[in-house]
Design an enzyme around this catalytic site. Structure first.
Site, PDB file in Angstrom:
ATOM      1  N   LEU A  28       0.819  -1.208   0.000  1.00 41.89           N
ATOM      2  CA  LEU A  28       0.000   0.000   0.000  1.00 41.89           C
ATOM      3  C   LEU A  28       0.860   1.268   0.000  1.00 41.89           C
ATOM      4  CD1 LEU A  28      -2.702  -1.064   2.610  1.00 41.89           C
ATOM      5  CD2 LEU A  28      -2.730  -1.350   0.125  1.00 41.89           C
ATOM      6  N   HIS A  29       0.420   2.237  -0.784  1.00 42.76           N
ATOM      7  CA  HIS A  29       1.086   3.546  -0.826  1.00 42.76           C
ATOM      8  C   HIS A  29       0.031   4.620  -0.662  1.00 42.76           C
ATOM      9  CE1 HIS A  29      -0.496   3.696  -4.882  1.00 42.76           C
ATOM     10  NE2 HIS A  29       0.147   2.578  -5.193  1.00 42.76           N
ATOM     11  N   GLU A  30       0.469   5.856  -0.731  1.00 44.33           N
ATOM     12  CA  GLU A  30      -0.436   6.987  -0.464  1.00 44.33           C
ATOM     13  C   GLU A  30      -1.653   6.972  -1.397  1.00 44.33           C
ATOM     14  OE1 GLU A  30      -2.035   9.776   1.564  1.00 44.33           O
ATOM     15  OE2 GLU A  30      -0.234   8.750   2.297  1.00 44.33           O
ATOM     16  N   HIS A  32      -3.371   4.308  -2.403  1.00 41.15           N
ATOM     17  CA  HIS A  32      -4.378   3.444  -1.761  1.00 41.15           C
ATOM     18  C   HIS A  32      -4.977   4.146  -0.539  1.00 41.15           C
ATOM     19  CE1 HIS A  32      -1.575   0.271  -3.500  1.00 41.15           C
ATOM     20  NE2 HIS A  32      -2.729  -0.037  -4.053  1.00 41.15           N
ATOM     21  N   GLN A  56      -4.866 -12.054 -13.181  1.00 41.56           N
ATOM     22  CA  GLN A  56      -4.647 -10.849 -13.979  1.00 41.56           C
ATOM     23  C   GLN A  56      -3.191 -10.665 -14.392  1.00 41.56           C
ATOM     24  OE1 GLN A  56      -6.166  -8.293 -10.624  1.00 41.56           O
ATOM     25  NE2 GLN A  56      -4.636  -6.863 -11.352  1.00 41.56           N
ATOM     26  N   GLN A 148      -8.889   0.221 -16.287  1.00 39.48           N
ATOM     27  CA  GLN A 148      -9.499  -0.661 -15.281  1.00 39.48           C
ATOM     28  C   GLN A 148     -10.830  -0.075 -14.793  1.00 39.48           C
ATOM     29  OE1 GLN A 148      -7.363  -2.954 -12.114  1.00 39.48           O
ATOM     30  NE2 GLN A 148      -7.861  -1.199 -10.841  1.00 39.48           N
ATOM     31  N   SER A 180       2.705   3.974  -7.569  1.00 43.59           N
ATOM     32  CA  SER A 180       2.373   2.614  -7.974  1.00 43.59           C
ATOM     33  C   SER A 180       3.219   1.661  -7.140  1.00 43.59           C
ATOM     34  CB  SER A 180       2.718   2.429  -9.460  1.00 43.59           C
ATOM     35  OG  SER A 180       2.814   1.050  -9.762  1.00 43.59           O
ATOM     36  N   SER A 181       2.634   0.535  -6.773  1.00 50.64           N
ATOM     37  CA  SER A 181       3.400  -0.450  -5.994  1.00 50.64           C
ATOM     38  C   SER A 181       4.602  -0.933  -6.791  1.00 50.64           C
ATOM     39  CB  SER A 181       2.512  -1.648  -5.649  1.00 50.64           C
ATOM     40  OG  SER A 181       1.334  -1.200  -5.021  1.00 50.64           O
ATOM     41  N   ARG A 182       4.517  -0.849  -8.118  1.00 53.64           N
ATOM     42  CA  ARG A 182       5.606  -1.351  -8.969  1.00 53.64           C
ATOM     43  C   ARG A 182       6.752  -0.348  -9.114  1.00 53.64           C
ATOM     44  NH1 ARG A 182       1.067  -4.008 -12.096  1.00 53.64           N
ATOM     45  NH2 ARG A 182       1.582  -6.232 -12.128  1.00 53.64           N
TER      46      ARG A 182
HETATM   47  O1  PAF Z   1      -5.807  -2.157  -9.099  1.00 53.34           O
HETATM   48  C1  PAF Z   1      -5.529  -3.216  -8.477  1.00 53.34           C
HETATM   49  O2  PAF Z   1      -4.771  -3.216  -7.503  1.00 53.34           O
HETATM   50  C2  PAF Z   1      -6.131  -4.533  -8.933  1.00 53.34           C
HETATM   51  O3  PAF Z   1      -6.253  -4.571 -10.316  1.00 53.34           O
HETATM   52  C3  PAF Z   1      -7.474  -4.853  -8.242  1.00 53.34           C
HETATM   53  C4  PAF Z   1      -8.546  -3.848  -8.594  1.00 53.34           C
HETATM   54  C5  PAF Z   1      -7.284  -4.906  -6.736  1.00 53.34           C
HETATM   55  C6  PAF Z   1      -7.972  -6.236  -8.704  1.00 53.34           C
HETATM   56  O4  PAF Z   1      -7.066  -7.234  -8.411  1.00 53.34           O
END
Ligand code: PAF
Length: 278
Positions: A28-30, A32, A56, A148, A180-182
């Site tokens: 989690l980051h800011e 989220h 996914q 998304q 982004s977490s990435r």
């Molecule tokens: O955005 C995300 O982190 C993912 O695509 C989600 C919506 C949690 C679905 O796995």
């Protein structure tokens, strides 16, 4: 485990409480946390989920190395007084014999879908399951993953789901990089170079204040992105209709300027929404 979550949600609903839901894959980051704060301000109960959804991720993608840190995530969620954290295991979400997939046609094949063929079907499937388990009145998603949000909104509409999809602004680092977490995959040089993405998107959105065409804006976007030596691939970059995600040759009132690039080996996406007034 989903039964416990499902029964808990039912109890809240019976007492007339509204549930706000923030689905995540953790790390989690800011970005989220801003979704959790918004959910808290609009609902009686906030549920967050952490589930790194195998469906996914494509072959050769980063499922095995996706950042995971449940302890840190828990601290952040506790600090925000999140009411419930739902962390199902793979077998809980996809038990033996699981055979159903949601396909949101057309919208899933464009933009990122061209490079990640089964990605949005994986997202739609897990989000549908999570909605059925958590039973939220509202669910919160960041604009950074714009496609998304379009795919999920379409699914909700098409399948008559009783959930309001709330799209929240992208949260950025001080130099503009979308959180982004990435982003942890970026080395120091790549991290600096990654700022080109938002710089290019925002300077192109400014072009729309003066006389220009989508083609001219796209040309400028490609020029700016290609000028950064560490950009190793531009998967797409252009001006799109935010409803259909198709490229446009005449501006609409709302225009999506979006791109996906690779910096070093790290794939980054970002977008801005630009209004056009004749
Ligand atoms: O955005 C995300 O982190 C993912 O695509 C989600 C919506 C949690 C679905 O796995």
């Amino acid at each position: 485990m989903p039964r416990v979550m499902q029964e808990t949600s039912k109890r809240y609903l019976h007492t007339g409480k509204t549930i706000g839901f923030v689905p995540t894959m953790g790390a989690l980051h800011e970005g989220h946390l801003s979704l959790i704060r918004r959910a808290k301000s609009e609902n009686d109960i906030v549920v967050a989920s952490i589930f790194v959804n195998p469906l996914q991720f494509g072959a050769g993608e980063d499922l095995d190395i996706y950042p995971r840190d449940l302890e840190k995530d828990l601290d952040k969620l506790r600090e925000l007084d999140t009411n419930i954290l739902f962390v199902p295991g793979d077998k809980i979400i996809y038990p033996e014999g699981f055979a159903t997939r949601i396909a949101v046609e057309r919208l899933s094949d464009r933009l990122c879908g061209r490079f990640r063929p089964d990605h949005f079907s994986g997202v739609a499937t897990v989000v549908c399951k999570l909605f059925n388990i958590v039973k939220p009145a509202r669910a919160y998603f960041g604009q950074k993953d714009f496609q998304q949000t379009v795919v999920i909104s379409r699914m909700v509409e098409d399948l008559n789901m009783d959930v309001e999809v709330v799209i929240c602004p992208t949260v950025r680092e001080s130099d503009g990089l979308a959180m982004s977490s990435r982003n942890v995959y970026l080395g120091a040089k790549e991290r600096l170079a990654a700022t080109v993405l938002y710089k290019a998107l925002s300077s192109c959105s400014q072009m729309m204040a003066g006389p220009s065409t989508p083609n001219e804006v796209k040309k400028k976007l490609l020029e700016m992105l290609s000028a950064e030596p560490l950009v190793s691939e531009i998967q797409y970059a252009g001006i799109y209709d935010p409803a259909t995600l198709l490229e446009i040759d005449e501006f609409k009132q709302r225009n999506l300027i979006a791109a996906a690039i690779k910096v070093g080996g790290v794939r980054l996406i970002d977008n801005v929404m630009a209004e056009y007034h004749k």
